[in-house]
Enzyme design. Structure first.
Site, short mmCIF file in Angstrom:
data_model
loop_
_atom_site.label_atom_id
_atom_site.label_comp_id
_atom_site.label_asym_id
_atom_site.label_seq_id
_atom_site.Cartn_x
_atom_site.Cartn_y
_atom_site.Cartn_z
N HIS A 120 86.95 60.31 28.51
CA HIS A 120 86.13 59.59 28.38
C HIS A 120 85.34 59.79 27.10
O HIS A 120 85.70 61.02 26.50
CB HIS A 120 85.35 61.21 29.51
CG HIS A 120 83.63 60.63 30.05
ND1 HIS A 120 82.90 60.33 28.59
CD2 HIS A 120 83.17 59.65 30.87
CE1 HIS A 120 81.61 60.20 29.45
NE2 HIS A 120 82.29 59.59 30.78
N GLU A 137 76.53 50.90 33.61
CA GLU A 137 76.85 51.86 33.09
C GLU A 137 77.86 50.90 32.53
O GLU A 137 77.98 49.65 32.83
CB GLU A 137 77.84 53.04 34.15
CG GLU A 137 76.88 54.38 34.89
CD GLU A 137 77.98 54.93 35.58
OE1 GLU A 137 79.55 54.86 35.61
OE2 GLU A 137 77.12 55.94 35.57
N ARG A 166 85.29 52.35 29.02
CA ARG A 166 85.97 52.86 27.82
C ARG A 166 87.04 53.48 27.03
O ARG A 166 86.22 54.30 26.50
CB ARG A 166 85.53 53.93 29.59
CG ARG A 166 84.21 55.33 29.96
CD ARG A 166 85.04 55.75 31.67
NE ARG A 166 83.25 56.08 31.67
CZ ARG A 166 83.52 56.66 33.28
NH1 ARG A 166 85.07 57.72 33.54
NH2 ARG A 166 82.62 57.42 34.36
N HIS A 217 90.09 62.37 30.96
CA HIS A 217 88.98 63.10 31.57
C HIS A 217 89.57 61.95 33.15
O HIS A 217 89.39 62.38 34.31
CB HIS A 217 87.46 61.59 31.35
CG HIS A 217 86.26 61.50 32.68
ND1 HIS A 217 86.36 63.00 33.00
CD2 HIS A 217 86.64 60.89 32.89
CE1 HIS A 217 84.82 62.35 33.36
NE2 HIS A 217 84.82 61.09 34.56
N SER A 242 89.78 69.67 48.71
CA SER A 242 88.69 69.46 48.90
C SER A 242 87.39 68.25 48.77
O SER A 242 86.37 68.19 48.88
CB SER A 242 88.31 70.85 49.14
OG SER A 242 87.81 71.48 47.76
N THR A 257 85.98 66.62 42.73
CA THR A 257 83.65 65.70 42.87
C THR A 257 83.20 66.44 41.62
O THR A 257 81.37 65.21 41.85
CB THR A 257 84.08 65.80 44.55
OG1 THR A 257 85.31 64.77 44.77
CG2 THR A 257 83.19 64.77 44.68
N ARG A 282 89.86 52.76 34.69
CA ARG A 282 89.04 52.25 35.22
C ARG A 282 87.90 52.07 35.40
O ARG A 282 87.06 52.50 34.13
CB ARG A 282 89.15 54.06 36.01
CG ARG A 282 87.85 54.26 37.04
CD ARG A 282 88.52 55.48 37.26
NE ARG A 282 87.54 56.57 36.69
CZ ARG A 282 86.22 57.27 36.35
NH1 ARG A 282 85.59 56.85 37.77
NH2 ARG A 282 86.16 58.15 35.80
N GLU A 289 91.83 61.08 42.79
CA GLU A 289 92.58 60.71 41.65
C GLU A 289 93.96 61.12 41.60
O GLU A 289 94.65 60.25 40.71
CB GLU A 289 91.48 61.40 40.57
CG GLU A 289 92.32 61.21 39.39
CD GLU A 289 91.36 61.81 38.44
OE1 GLU A 289 91.33 62.11 36.86
OE2 GLU A 289 90.53 62.83 38.17
N GLY A 295 77.64 60.90 36.78
CA GLY A 295 76.93 59.48 36.93
C GLY A 295 76.69 58.86 38.61
O GLY A 295 74.99 58.75 38.48
#
Length: 524
Positions: free
Chosen positions: A241, A113, A288, A349, A12, A42, A384, A373, A47
């Site tokens: 992350h 970012e 990252r 992450h 969801s 989600t 990513r 994902e 960010g």
């Protein structure tokens, strides 16, 4: 219980709910969540969502940034499609009620970012995912064709295997007929028949000891599709992350958004020394994978358990206004980010691989789509780019919905599907077997299959995991199904896939970093 729906959506988050909203005018939709509808990956995304909005930014720049971050392993067609469809899907989110922060009445306030060459991150304070989740849930509740059901855990997708046929991974005619679902209230496994099934189950973070993912992220969708002989790819590319709040007592780890480094925060060792420039000319704004490896290397060299993220040189009021959630969270732990540096560590992450899908979101199993994902679209490649994930989820949900709408009228329910068979099983009275094995799996993946790997570590991980796999499969065969046992089984499946695919890749690429490449020893 048996139930028929036109569209079954497992998960969801942004991918699942946006798909549901787009197909709801063409049939009955059931969205199931293993816990609460709003408990998703989600909702934890701080960010923002990346999209080209204003000049001097353009599609070519966003495409190039994505390819560079992905170490040029990304599928150029997927990258182009996602980037060029971004503005339209952002507009859709706004029409559904998502409120992004504005700089003035006609312009959104865009962040920058790591890995991005321009300011293109739309955000809502520092809890963008939570805002998107809120808007999607409210919109879905208004549609009479959408049923949102909580505490329903998908155990397996239904294929020919459940009709007694033998299926193989290379077969192109494996079909999905729905899913077997554990109802937490009744503790019975229900049969849900569906013409179209969308897998949107999120990530795998909880196979590691330290993760920013919610506890629901146990790789369920990937494991289900793997067992159903679907194609899984690129599992070796697990993104850590760089900056989660150092607090060993808390799970999941609290994320310190990358937008804070875009805002000007600096990474320092505990002795106060800056260190990122010696790893990458982009410094703290490097992608990252580079930043996470640099922090990991500094911690190993110094023996420290964390490094610092320093934003004390920025305007205090501006910092509090930009990052109220982070400010308040750190303050709870006695850290005033306007005066004190933030202790941070890398944490598992995001998974860049998963269920292989084409440009319409179709998996290798007929009538089964995947988005978000749990899917491998080709967008992320070996790493990513920050804030591309929410964009990917909604773009692929859109493409999948259009494809599914065209097909739905030609699909019939398979009425020969048997009910779940638990004959001969009994309640597992040894809960310690599950909890202890869970810890072992997390330790194996964290110690041997983390940010930095080697052939020896991977071999050791595989040997340990194979023993655990045999023990757990035996326990599953003898036990009445529980969510805890299924999650453990799925975590083992996912761990195995990561290890095997890491062993097959004989190079360091993006997030897969191996000590067995001499060139990388000199770089670090």
């Amino acid at each position: 219980m048996r139930k028929k729906v036109d569209f079954l959506v497992i998960g969801s988050g942004i991918a699942g709910l946006s798909f549901a909203l787009k197909v709801a005018d063409f049939g009955k939709v059931l969205v199931i969540s293993k816990t609460k509808i709003n408990e998703t990956n989600t909702a934890y995304a701080q960010g923002g969502i990346a999209s080209v909005m204003y000049e001097p930014d353009n599609f070519d720049k966003h495409i190039n940034d994505t390819m560079v971050a992905g170490d040029f392993l990304s599928n150029p067609d997927a990258v182009k499609m996602v980037v060029e469809n971004g503005p339209e899907q952002i507009k859709q989110l706004i029409e559904w009620g998502t409120e992004f922060d504005k700089k003035d009445k006609s312009h959104y306030d865009l962040h920058k970012e790591g890995g991005h060459s321009e300011f293109r991150i739309l955000h809502h304070l520092d809890n963008t995912g939570f805002e998107i989740q809120r808007a999607l849930i409210e919109k879905a509740k208004q549609h009479e064709n959408i049923e949102l059901s909580e505490n329903l855990y998908a155990v397996d997708i239904i294929t020919q295997h459940h009709l007694g046929e033998i299926t193989y991974r290379w077969r192109s005619d494996v079909e999905c007929y729905g899913a077997y679902v554990l109802n937490e209230e009744t503790q019975k496994v229900d049969t849900i028949l569906a013409k179209i099934t969308m897998m949107a189950t999120g990530g795998i973070g909880n196979i590691y000891q330290t993760t920013t993912n919610p506890t629901i992220a146990t790789g369920d969708g990937i494991a289900m599709v793997y067992r159903a002989k679907g194609i899984i790819e690129n599992m070796e590319f697990v993104q850590f992350h760089p900056t989660s709040l150092y607090n060993p007592k808390e799970r999941p780890s609290f994320l310190i958004t990358e937008a804070m480094r875009g805002y000007g925060a600096l990474l320092r060792r505990r002795d106060g020394a800056l260190f990122m420039e010696k790893y990458d000319e982009r410094g703290c704004l490097a992608p990252r994978d580079i930043v996470a490896r640099a922090i990991d290397n500094e911690m190993k060299n110094t023996g420290d358990e964390f490094v610092y993220l320093d934003v004390t040189h920025k305007n205090a009021e501006e910092t509090r206004n930009h990052f109220p959630t982070i400010y308040n969270k750190c303050l709870e732990l006695g850290v005033d980010i306007t005066k004190d540096m933030i202790p941070v560590v890398p944490a598992a992450h995001y998974l860049c691989g998963g269920i292989k899908v084409d440009l319409t979101g179709r998996s290798s199993i007929i009538n089964l789509y995947a988005a978000g994902e749990c899917s491998s679209t080709g967008l992320h490649g070996a790493n990513r780019l920050a804030s591309n994930s929410l964009l990917e989820g909604i773009v692929y949900a859109d493409k999948a919905s259009k494809d599914a709408i065209e097909k739905i009228q030609d699909i019939k329910f398979n009425t020969k599907i048997p009910s779940w068979n638990d004959e001969g099983t009994s309640h597992n009275e040894e809960m310690v077997l599950i909890t202890q094995t869970n810890k072992e799996v997390e330790q194996i993946l964290s110690n041997y299959v983390g940010i930095v790997r080697s052939n020896l570590r991977l071999k050791r991980a595989l040997d340990r995991l194979e023993l655990i796999y045999r023990e757990t499969e035996s326990l599953f065969d003898d036990s009445i199904v529980t969510q805890e046992l299924c999650e453990l089984r799925n975590k083992i499946n996912v761990g195995y896939l990561i290890i095997r695919m890491a062993m097959k890749r004989k190079e360091s690429k993006g997030l897969h970093y191996t000590l067995d490449q001499n060139k990388l020893r000199t770089k670090l």
